[in-house]
Design a protein around this motif. Structure first.
Motif, PDB file in Angstrom:
ATOM      1  N   ILE A  11       0.859  -1.184   0.000  1.00 21.81           N
ATOM      2  CA  ILE A  11       0.000   0.000   0.000  1.00 21.81           C
ATOM      3  C   ILE A  11       0.893   1.231   0.000  1.00 21.81           C
ATOM      4  O   ILE A  11       1.684   1.423   0.918  1.00 21.81           O
ATOM      5  CB  ILE A  11      -0.915   0.008   1.235  1.00 21.81           C
ATOM      6  CG1 ILE A  11      -1.739  -1.281   1.289  1.00 21.81           C
ATOM      7  CG2 ILE A  11      -1.813   1.246   1.228  1.00 21.81           C
ATOM      8  CD1 ILE A  11      -2.402  -1.544   2.626  1.00 21.81           C
ATOM      9  N   CYS A  12       0.764   2.054  -1.019  1.00 24.52           N
ATOM     10  CA  CYS A  12       1.593   3.251  -1.118  1.00 24.52           C
ATOM     11  C   CYS A  12       1.253   4.224   0.010  1.00 24.52           C
ATOM     12  O   CYS A  12       0.094   4.551   0.238  1.00 24.52           O
ATOM     13  CB  CYS A  12       1.387   3.937  -2.458  1.00 24.52           C
ATOM     14  SG  CYS A  12       2.382   5.434  -2.629  1.00 24.52           S
ATOM     15  N   ALA A  13       2.292   4.680   0.688  1.00 22.62           N
ATOM     16  CA  ALA A  13       2.116   5.636   1.791  1.00 22.62           C
ATOM     17  C   ALA A  13       2.690   7.003   1.430  1.00 22.62           C
ATOM     18  O   ALA A  13       2.896   7.832   2.305  1.00 22.62           O
ATOM     19  CB  ALA A  13       2.792   5.094   3.044  1.00 22.62           C
ATOM     20  N   THR A  14       2.941   7.245   0.137  1.00 19.24           N
ATOM     21  CA  THR A  14       3.593   8.490  -0.260  1.00 19.24           C
ATOM     22  C   THR A  14       2.591   9.581  -0.647  1.00 19.24           C
ATOM     23  O   THR A  14       2.495  10.592   0.024  1.00 19.24           O
ATOM     24  CB  THR A  14       4.596   8.234  -1.409  1.00 19.24           C
ATOM     25  OG1 THR A  14       5.552   7.268  -0.967  1.00 19.24           O
ATOM     26  CG2 THR A  14       5.323   9.514  -1.795  1.00 19.24           C
ATOM     27  N   CYS A  15       1.843   9.390  -1.720  1.00 20.30           N
ATOM     28  CA  CYS A  15       1.009  10.472  -2.263  1.00 20.30           C
ATOM     29  C   CYS A  15      -0.072  10.976  -1.307  1.00 20.30           C
ATOM     30  O   CYS A  15      -0.241  12.167  -1.144  1.00 20.30           O
ATOM     31  CB  CYS A  15       0.369  10.039  -3.577  1.00 20.30           C
ATOM     32  SG  CYS A  15       1.566   9.874  -4.912  1.00 20.30           S
ATOM     33  N   LYS A  16      -0.808  10.074  -0.706  1.00 23.22           N
ATOM     34  CA  LYS A  16      -1.878  10.486   0.209  1.00 23.22           C
ATOM     35  C   LYS A  16      -1.464  10.380   1.665  1.00 23.22           C
ATOM     36  O   LYS A  16      -2.259  10.642   2.553  1.00 23.22           O
ATOM     37  CB  LYS A  16      -3.149   9.694  -0.063  1.00 23.22           C
ATOM     38  CG  LYS A  16      -3.786  10.072  -1.387  1.00 23.22           C
ATOM     39  CD  LYS A  16      -5.232   9.685  -1.435  1.00 23.22           C
ATOM     40  CE  LYS A  16      -5.869  10.229  -2.696  1.00 23.22           C
ATOM     41  NZ  LYS A  16      -7.286   9.959  -2.737  1.00 23.22           N
ATOM     42  N   GLY A  17      -0.219   9.960   1.882  1.00 29.32           N
ATOM     43  CA  GLY A  17       0.338   9.953   3.225  1.00 29.32           C
ATOM     44  C   GLY A  17       0.121   8.677   4.002  1.00 29.32           C
ATOM     45  O   GLY A  17      -0.703   7.830   3.642  1.00 29.32           O
ATOM     46  N   PRO A  18       0.862   8.544   5.103  1.00 30.39           N
ATOM     47  CA  PRO A  18       0.795   7.328   5.911  1.00 30.39           C
ATOM     48  C   PRO A  18      -0.561   7.106   6.574  1.00 30.39           C
ATOM     49  O   PRO A  18      -0.948   5.961   6.811  1.00 30.39           O
ATOM     50  CB  PRO A  18       1.902   7.500   6.947  1.00 30.39           C
ATOM     51  CG  PRO A  18       2.343   8.907   6.870  1.00 30.39           C
ATOM     52  CD  PRO A  18       1.881   9.470   5.567  1.00 30.39           C
ATOM     53  N   GLY A  19      -1.308   8.162   6.855  1.00 30.05           N
ATOM     54  CA  GLY A  19      -2.624   8.000   7.472  1.00 30.05           C
ATOM     55  C   GLY A  19      -3.583   7.269   6.552  1.00 30.05           C
ATOM     56  O   GLY A  19      -4.315   6.363   6.986  1.00 30.05           O
ATOM     57  N   ALA A  20      -3.588   7.628   5.271  1.00 34.16           N
ATOM     58  CA  ALA A  20      -4.457   6.952   4.303  1.00 34.16           C
ATOM     59  C   ALA A  20      -4.034   5.501   4.128  1.00 34.16           C
ATOM     60  O   ALA A  20      -4.875   4.606   4.016  1.00 34.16           O
ATOM     61  CB  ALA A  20      -4.418   7.686   2.964  1.00 34.16           C
ATOM     62  N   ARG A  39       1.744  -4.305   3.830  1.00 29.45           N
ATOM     63  CA  ARG A  39       2.906  -3.439   3.983  1.00 29.45           C
ATOM     64  C   ARG A  39       2.656  -2.057   3.397  1.00 29.45           C
ATOM     65  O   ARG A  39       2.295  -1.931   2.231  1.00 29.45           O
ATOM     66  CB  ARG A  39       4.107  -4.042   3.268  1.00 29.45           C
ATOM     67  CG  ARG A  39       4.530  -5.363   3.823  1.00 29.45           C
ATOM     68  CD  ARG A  39       5.810  -5.837   3.154  1.00 29.45           C
ATOM     69  NE  ARG A  39       6.251  -7.056   3.787  1.00 29.45           N
ATOM     70  CZ  ARG A  39       6.509  -8.174   3.129  1.00 29.45           C
ATOM     71  NH1 ARG A  39       6.401  -8.211   1.827  1.00 29.45           N
ATOM     72  NH2 ARG A  39       6.900  -9.239   3.783  1.00 29.45           N
ATOM     73  N   ALA A  40       2.878  -1.035   4.217  1.00 25.75           N
ATOM     74  CA  ALA A  40       2.907   0.338   3.713  1.00 25.75           C
ATOM     75  C   ALA A  40       4.297   0.530   3.127  1.00 25.75           C
ATOM     76  O   ALA A  40       5.295   0.184   3.761  1.00 25.75           O
ATOM     77  CB  ALA A  40       2.650   1.333   4.836  1.00 25.75           C
ATOM     78  N   VAL A  41       4.367   1.026   1.906  1.00 27.56           N
ATOM     79  CA  VAL A  41       5.638   1.168   1.201  1.00 27.56           C
ATOM     80  C   VAL A  41       5.773   2.569   0.615  1.00 27.56           C
ATOM     81  O   VAL A  41       4.794   3.319   0.519  1.00 27.56           O
ATOM     82  CB  VAL A  41       5.779   0.121   0.073  1.00 27.56           C
ATOM     83  CG1 VAL A  41       5.760  -1.296   0.627  1.00 27.56           C
ATOM     84  CG2 VAL A  41       4.689   0.281  -0.973  1.00 27.56           C
ATOM     85  N   ASP A  42       6.988   2.896   0.209  1.00 32.16           N
ATOM     86  CA  ASP A  42       7.230   4.152  -0.473  1.00 32.16           C
ATOM     87  C   ASP A  42       6.680   4.074  -1.893  1.00 32.16           C
ATOM     88  O   ASP A  42       6.206   3.037  -2.341  1.00 32.16           O
ATOM     89  CB  ASP A  42       8.733   4.458  -0.498  1.00 32.16           C
ATOM     90  CG  ASP A  42       9.260   4.809   0.878  1.00 32.16           C
ATOM     91  OD1 ASP A  42       8.490   5.334   1.705  1.00 32.16           O
ATOM     92  OD2 ASP A  42      10.445   4.533   1.133  1.00 32.16           O
ATOM     93  N   CYS A  43       6.785   5.146  -2.603  1.00 34.94           N
ATOM     94  CA  CYS A  43       6.228   5.334  -3.938  1.00 34.94           C
ATOM     95  C   CYS A  43       6.355   4.119  -4.860  1.00 34.94           C
ATOM     96  O   CYS A  43       7.428   3.543  -4.993  1.00 34.94           O
ATOM     97  CB  CYS A  43       6.914   6.537  -4.589  1.00 34.94           C
ATOM     98  SG  CYS A  43       6.234   6.942  -6.191  1.00 34.94           S
ATOM     99  N   MET A  44       5.231   3.776  -5.503  1.00 29.21           N
ATOM    100  CA  MET A  44       5.210   2.704  -6.505  1.00 29.21           C
ATOM    101  C   MET A  44       4.912   3.282  -7.891  1.00 29.21           C
ATOM    102  O   MET A  44       4.469   2.569  -8.783  1.00 29.21           O
ATOM    103  CB  MET A  44       4.178   1.634  -6.134  1.00 29.21           C
ATOM    104  CG  MET A  44       4.555   0.838  -4.902  1.00 29.21           C
ATOM    105  SD  MET A  44       3.504  -0.599  -4.610  1.00 29.21           S
ATOM    106  CE  MET A  44       2.002   0.169  -4.000  1.00 29.21           C
ATOM    107  N   ALA A  45       5.106   4.598  -8.050  1.00 32.48           N
ATOM    108  CA  ALA A  45       4.945   5.295  -9.328  1.00 32.48           C
ATOM    109  C   ALA A  45       3.505   5.294  -9.834  1.00 32.48           C
ATOM    110  O   ALA A  45       3.272   5.365 -11.032  1.00 32.48           O
ATOM    111  CB  ALA A  45       5.905   4.755 -10.386  1.00 32.48           C
ATOM    112  N   GLY A  46       2.550   5.252  -8.930  1.00 30.45           N
ATOM    113  CA  GLY A  46       1.146   5.385  -9.305  1.00 30.45           C
ATOM    114  C   GLY A  46       0.636   6.768  -8.926  1.00 30.45           C
ATOM    115  O   GLY A  46      -0.547   6.946  -8.637  1.00 30.45           O
TER     116      GLY A  46
END
Length: 118
Positions: A11-20, A39-46
């Motif tokens: 689950i990307c935690a970058t664009c909408k942040g770790p809360g989302a 797993r919350a992960v860094d950017c996956m280019a989406g």
């Protein structure tokens, strides 16, 4: 308790942040098998279509979905996770995936197969 996770939902935690990402992770935790590590992960280019969510499994096709919303798409992701887990290859066509995911597929990566040298 033994860790039985052999598949992952990223689950990307970058664009909408770790809360989302936490909200989506919590919603999925109640709905998917404990064979999935969430797993919350860094950017996956989406970035153009956040939140990006990926599914991985050993020897299986990998998927990346975009524009996933915790409330609207949680059941579709959970349903696809069950399908993915039950499949030996992970492969599916768009029509086999839950309808909410039809136009949210960003990538489908074939399973890794080591090259056999002759």
């Amino acid at each position: 308790m033994t860790n039985t996770s052999d598949h992952s939902i990223l689950i990307c935690a970058t664009c909408k942040g770790p809360g989302a990402a936490r909200e989506l992770r919590a919603a999925l935790a109640e709905r998917v098998s404990n064979r999935f590590a969430l797993r919350a992960v860094d950017c996956m280019a989406g970035c153009e279509r956040p939140i990006a969510v990926g599914l991985q499994g050993p020897g299986k096709t990998q998927y990346l979905f975009g524009e996933i919303e915790a409330q609207a798409d949680i059941e579709a992701i959970a349903c696809f996770a069950r399908q993915f887990l039950a499949s030996g290859t992970g492969w599916s066509t768009a029509s086999e995936r839950p309808e909410r995911l039809y136009d949210k597929t960003l990538a489908r990566l074939p399973a890794y197969k080591p090259e056999v040298k002759t």
